[in-house]
Design a protein around this motif. Structure first.
Motif, PDB file in Angstrom:
ATOM      1  N   LYS A  98       0.833  -1.203   0.000  1.00 27.88           N
ATOM      2  CA  LYS A  98       0.000   0.000   0.000  1.00 27.88           C
ATOM      3  C   LYS A  98       0.874   1.263   0.000  1.00 27.88           C
ATOM      4  N   GLU A  99       1.924   1.285   0.812  1.00 24.40           N
ATOM      5  CA  GLU A  99       2.838   2.430   0.842  1.00 24.40           C
ATOM      6  C   GLU A  99       3.471   2.652  -0.527  1.00 24.40           C
ATOM      7  N   ASP A 102       0.876   4.098  -2.834  1.00 22.41           N
ATOM      8  CA  ASP A 102       0.611   5.496  -2.499  1.00 22.41           C
ATOM      9  C   ASP A 102       1.718   6.401  -3.019  1.00 22.41           C
ATOM     10  N   SER A 106       1.160   9.273  -5.834  1.00 21.13           N
ATOM     11  CA  SER A 106       1.456  10.687  -5.614  1.00 21.13           C
ATOM     12  C   SER A 106       2.485  11.185  -6.626  1.00 21.13           C
TER      13      SER A 106
END
Length: 132
Positions: A98-99, A102, A106
């Motif tokens: 997930k990190e 993300d 971004s």
């Protein structure tokens, strides 16, 4: 005169400890009040290499997360669905994945907004440069 404290290797040598590499050493030094003033943990040296997640395991994890995400105790259920990983491994892999997503998201958003601002600036300059 300042007090000299022994180093950890000196303490280990003075205690004449011998232990297998597989064990974990925990050592604490205590002050006059009995509270620990220093804690030392030595992790095992013989660790297994990182176990790489296979694509099929990852796919099962993603499907299980979609299915069980809102349930209490979800990581145990997700672990059973994956079949080859523990609950903590599933949780850790999901968090890292997930990190990573993300960060990539971004980064893509930033590049799109940069490209948009750049194109707006180019169009503005082109309008200025037009004769008329």
């Amino acid at each position: 005169q300042t007090e000299s404290f022994p180093t950890i290797p000196e303490l280990v040598q003075a205690a004449n400890w011998s232990m297998p590499i597989e064990e974990t050493l925990t050592m604490k030094l205590f002050g006059s009040s009995g509270d620990p003033i220093f804690s030392f943990n030595k992790k095992r040296k013989n660790r297994a290499k990182k176990d790489v997640w296979h694509e099929s395991e990852h796919d099962r994890l993603v499907e299980a997360v979609k299915k069980y995400w809102k349930l209490r105790g979800k990581w145990k259920l997700i672990s059973k669905a994956v079949g080859t990983r523990s609950a903590s491994q599933c949780k850790s892999h999901h968090q890292k994945f997930k990190e990573r997503m993300d960060m990539e998201s971004s980064s893509v958003q930033y590049r799109k907004s940069f490209a948009k601002r750049f194109m707006e600036r180019v169009q503005k300059e082109l309008r200025k440069a037009e004769p008329g």
